[in-house]
Design a protein around this motif. Structure first.
Motif, PDB file in Angstrom:
ATOM      1  N   ALA A  38      39.524  42.259  38.705  1.00 38.09           N
ATOM      2  CA  ALA A  38      39.130  41.606  37.391  1.00 38.09           C
ATOM      3  C   ALA A  38      40.547  41.196  36.289  1.00 38.09           C
ATOM      4  CB  ALA A  38      39.210  41.973  36.401  1.00 38.09           C
ATOM      5  N   LYS A  39      41.886  41.991  37.146  1.00 37.95           N
ATOM      6  CA  LYS A  39      43.329  41.402  36.674  1.00 37.95           C
ATOM      7  C   LYS A  39      43.047  40.344  37.844  1.00 37.95           C
ATOM      8  CE  LYS A  39      44.954  46.177  35.274  1.00 37.95           C
ATOM      9  NZ  LYS A  39      46.353  47.964  35.747  1.00 37.95           N
ATOM     10  N   THR A  41      41.615  38.309  38.462  1.00 35.38           N
ATOM     11  CA  THR A  41      40.869  36.408  38.328  1.00 35.38           C
ATOM     12  C   THR A  41      41.365  36.161  36.140  1.00 35.38           C
ATOM     13  OG1 THR A  41      38.489  37.212  38.882  1.00 35.38           O
ATOM     14  CG2 THR A  41      38.667  35.985  37.073  1.00 35.38           C
ATOM     15  N   GLU A  42      41.853  36.943  35.679  1.00 36.46           N
ATOM     16  CA  GLU A  42      42.816  37.211  34.984  1.00 36.46           C
ATOM     17  C   GLU A  42      44.175  36.455  35.181  1.00 36.46           C
ATOM     18  OE1 GLU A  42      44.047  39.640  30.751  1.00 36.46           O
ATOM     19  OE2 GLU A  42      43.366  39.919  32.314  1.00 36.46           O
ATOM     20  N   TRP A  43      44.647  36.741  35.985  1.00 37.73           N
ATOM     21  CA  TRP A  43      46.015  35.939  35.615  1.00 37.73           C
ATOM     22  C   TRP A  43      45.711  34.192  36.497  1.00 37.73           C
ATOM     23  CZ3 TRP A  43      46.962  34.671  41.738  1.00 37.73           C
ATOM     24  CH2 TRP A  43      48.580  34.223  41.490  1.00 37.73           C
ATOM     25  N   SER A  45      43.225  32.488  35.385  1.00 36.46           N
ATOM     26  CA  SER A  45      42.476  31.815  34.624  1.00 36.46           C
ATOM     27  C   SER A  45      43.723  31.683  33.526  1.00 36.46           C
ATOM     28  CB  SER A  45      41.741  32.759  33.331  1.00 36.46           C
ATOM     29  OG  SER A  45      42.368  33.419  33.366  1.00 36.46           O
TER      30      SER A  45
END
Length: 362
Positions: A38-39, A41-43, A45
């Motif tokens: 999840a981290k 994916t956030e990075w 983005s």
């Protein structure tokens, strides 16, 4: 390793515990491993909008992303951004390979007509690759000028830069004039091509100094054509007297590498005759067959490497139709033979070679 330690601890608890049966809690507990994807994916983005995937992605983009957007720390890992940077480099390289093929197909009409002859694959690569710095190594007559003209045309055709942002430099005035003429002629249909700057290195440097200081300088007197040789010799002499490494490198260049080895497809011009043998004289006093062999022998001699030229091979190879094999060089201190073949990059021998030279090579 950390998984093995955790597993061993659980096993030990089962073996040496109280013996009471306890059903394990199978519900996934949030932890660093579950949170990491999840981290990531956030990075991604955060930096993805800064990458234009409709164009060539330069190599420096990976390091810039990691520096501007620090990636998340991998669980149980001591590797930081370096691994993320390598993964981005791999990802962007794959994009560029696909982009290269796409552009070649899409712009085939442009590359076929931008110069008098259609561009080769290598020339198209040199035009499309828009990395931070691109070095193209090419032989004389292989189409460097055509590639430069086409690269300017490609940048303008694709709207990558404005015409006045392009600077084309040449070493001498004749080449600069040819580049300017061909750019104007071959790219006449592109808007603003007249604003492309084409100059020699000297002319560009003088214009920059003149613009920055308000006074265009004159070249030193010795820099004028025909007078530069004497000054270059003086500069070299000064460096040889003050720098031991330069003196060694210059003398090696002057005596070994700086000597013309001639053209590959032309017979060598003999300059010595000894003991019934005509050929090229080496620094060690042998007569060799070619300037290429002379360069090898001189390099070995000046570096103090012991060698024997055309010593008979240790095994008897003479037959009714073939003489005893004599490899070009033998290094007695390491018991190594060194054969120098006169083949070009396609594995072909010069046309003037007689006999079955390729058969001898095999």
């Amino acid at each position: 390793m950390i998984e093995w330690i955790i597993g061993a601890a659980l096993l030990a608890g089962g073996l040496f515990g109280t013996g009471k049966t306890k059903r394990p809690d199978t519900s996934p507990a949030p932890g660093p491993r579950q949170d990491f994807p999840a981290k990531v994916t956030e990075w991604r983005s955060l930096w993805e909008p800064t990458v234009d995937r409709s164009r060539w992605i330069p190599k420096s983009m990976a390091s810039r992303i990691v520096a501007r957007f620090p990636p998340p720390q991998r669980p149980f890992s001591w590797s930081g951004g370096d691994r993320f940077e390598q993964e981005l480099l791999t990802e962007f390289a794959a994009h560029n390979v696909a982009y290269l093929a796409q552009q070649k197909e899409r712009l085939k009409p442009f590359f076929d007509t931008v110069e008098r002859n259609p561009l080769t694959d290598d020339q198209m690569d040199g035009c499309i690759c828009m990395d931070d710095a691109v070095q193209i190594v090419a032989a004389a007559g292989s189409g460097k000028t055509s590639t430069m003209v086409a690269r300017v045309g490609y940048a303008l055709h694709e709207g990558l830069v404005k015409p006045d942002q392009i600077l084309v430099l040449a070493f001498n005035r004749a080449v600069a004039e040819e580049l300017q003429s061909r750019i104007n002629a071959r790219l006449a249909g592109l808007d603003g091509v007249d604003a492309v700057t084409v100059k020699t290195f000297n002319a560009f440097g003088l214009s920059v100094i003149g613009k920055a200081t308000g006074r265009k300088p004159s070249l030193a007197e010795w820099a004028e054509p025909g007078r530069d040789g004497t000054m270059i010799v003086e500069i070299i002499d000064d460096l040889r007297s003050s720098d031991d490494k330069f003196r060694h490198d210059w003398d090696l260049f002057r005596t070994v590498f700086g000597r013309d080895i001639g053209s590959w497809n032309e017979p060598a011009q003999a300059n010595a005759y000894r003991d019934g043998r005509r050929g090229i004289l080496t620094a060690n006093g042998e007569i060799v067959k070619s300037e290429e062999e002379r360069m090898i022998a001189d390099w070995l001699f000046y570096h103090g490497v012991r060698y024997e030229y055309e010593r008979p091979y240790e095994h008897d190879t003479a037959t009714e139709h073939h003489r005893q094999y004599r490899p070009d060089f033998f290094y007695p201190e390491i018991d190594l033979y060194h054969e120098h073949f006169a083949l070009d990059e396609k594995g072909q021998a010069p046309a003037h070679f007689g006999g079955d030279y390729l058969g001898g090579v095999h």
